[in-house]
Design a protein around this motif. Sequence first.
Motif, mmCIF file in Angstrom:
data_model
loop_
_atom_site.group_PDB
_atom_site.id
_atom_site.type_symbol
_atom_site.label_atom_id
_atom_site.label_comp_id
_atom_site.label_asym_id
_atom_site.label_seq_id
_atom_site.Cartn_x
_atom_site.Cartn_y
_atom_site.Cartn_z
ATOM 1 N N LYS A 30 2.213 -3.422 7.308
ATOM 2 C CA LYS A 30 1.737 -4.475 6.811
ATOM 3 C C LYS A 30 3.012 -5.154 6.351
ATOM 4 C CE LYS A 30 -1.481 -2.403 3.592
ATOM 5 N NZ LYS A 30 -3.091 -2.687 4.158
ATOM 6 N N ASP A 33 6.536 -6.790 2.873
ATOM 7 C CA ASP A 33 5.764 -8.202 1.180
ATOM 8 C C ASP A 33 4.700 -6.942 1.445
ATOM 9 O OD1 ASP A 33 8.354 -9.018 1.564
ATOM 10 O OD2 ASP A 33 7.302 -11.437 1.609
ATOM 11 N N ALA A 34 3.871 -6.658 2.584
ATOM 12 C CA ALA A 34 2.564 -6.573 1.885
ATOM 13 C C ALA A 34 2.297 -5.228 1.405
ATOM 14 C CB ALA A 34 1.780 -6.370 2.958
ATOM 15 N N SER A 36 2.256 -1.745 -0.648
ATOM 16 C CA SER A 36 2.979 -1.623 -2.003
ATOM 17 C C SER A 36 3.490 0.211 -2.133
ATOM 18 C CB SER A 36 1.411 -1.886 -2.257
ATOM 19 O OG SER A 36 0.674 -1.309 -2.284
ATOM 20 N N MET A 37 4.025 0.263 -3.711
ATOM 21 C CA MET A 37 3.910 1.224 -3.335
ATOM 22 C C MET A 37 2.274 1.891 -3.706
ATOM 23 S SD MET A 37 7.111 1.766 -3.844
ATOM 24 C CE MET A 37 8.436 2.806 -4.753
ATOM 25 N N ASP A 38 1.607 1.514 -4.016
ATOM 26 C CA ASP A 38 0.816 1.866 -4.436
ATOM 27 C C ASP A 38 0.537 2.741 -2.673
ATOM 28 O OD1 ASP A 38 -0.250 2.251 -6.773
ATOM 29 O OD2 ASP A 38 -0.552 0.105 -6.680
ATOM 30 N N THR A 39 -0.250 1.931 -1.661
ATOM 31 C CA THR A 39 0.076 2.085 0.299
ATOM 32 C C THR A 39 1.177 2.980 0.330
ATOM 33 O OG1 THR A 39 -0.275 -0.120 -0.347
ATOM 34 C CG2 THR A 39 0.198 0.425 2.219
ATOM 35 N N LYS A 48 1.631 7.663 -7.135
ATOM 36 C CA LYS A 48 2.723 6.489 -7.413
ATOM 37 C C LYS A 48 3.426 7.499 -8.386
ATOM 38 C CE LYS A 48 2.691 1.693 -9.122
ATOM 39 N NZ LYS A 48 1.328 0.732 -9.395
ATOM 40 N N TYR A 52 7.558 7.274 -7.056
ATOM 41 C CA TYR A 52 9.153 6.479 -8.301
ATOM 42 C C TYR A 52 9.896 7.193 -9.014
ATOM 43 C CZ TYR A 52 6.504 1.549 -8.939
ATOM 44 O OH TYR A 52 5.948 0.048 -8.000
ATOM 45 N N SER A 57 12.105 1.555 -6.429
ATOM 46 C CA SER A 57 11.678 0.556 -5.338
ATOM 47 C C SER A 57 11.623 0.670 -4.218
ATOM 48 C CB SER A 57 13.139 -0.681 -5.633
ATOM 49 O OG SER A 57 13.407 -0.077 -4.843
ATOM 50 N N LYS A 58 10.713 -0.016 -3.308
ATOM 51 C CA LYS A 58 10.242 -0.448 -1.834
ATOM 52 C C LYS A 58 12.009 -0.739 -1.256
ATOM 53 C CE LYS A 58 7.755 -4.194 -1.398
ATOM 54 N NZ LYS A 58 6.613 -5.120 -0.588
#
Length: 207
Positions: A30, A33-34, A36-39, A48, A52, A57-58
């Motif tokens: 992705k 940017d695209a 996410s932590m969910d991904t 999730k 964390y 963070s990403k």
Amino acid sequence: MTTIELNPPPQEDDKEAAIIAGARKAFLAKGFDAASMDTVALMAGVSKRTVYNRFRSKEELFIAAIMDTCRRLLPVDIEAIEASLPPEEFIRQMARRFLRAILEPEAIALRRIATFEAGRTAHLGRAYLEHGPRWLVKTCAPILKRLAERGALRVDDAEGATWRLGALITEPLYTEVLLGDPPADIEAAVDAQIESGLSAFMRFYRA
């Protein structure tokens, strides 16, 4: 002839390894940017909250993915392997393994992401530089220093020599692949690049 076999680096635990692998997949699929932590959690097969608990963070995940990729380039028992091979053959085998690894599609994709993001978010570019190329140079420079102490090389600045070796054994092949113009026979190109680069390096640094 001894062949260098590389092992994956140890992680804190299986979940951390899964998270880093999931983050790498998310970034490659992705972009930074695209993703996410969910991904990342979904691709890692964890919650999730678990992500964390280990990474805030990403950016931390991106750095972890870079570090994990770089650490896979080096054998765990590098000093024992170094002692078992003639100096030039040791450098040749390490150089070949390194070049093949950085030409892998995932490594190329991470470099493209970091280069793109550096133009928008400078600290991500600096993070890639610090935890990627600079980490490798700082880790490999003592190898050249030891070879110099054994009388195989004439090296005053080990880090500078490591940067030059890296450039000689990768260019122009790495840039060609990075920018989408790989040679038809990549294995032959790798062999030619290594022999050409190593020959130039040894002409300058051989004791």
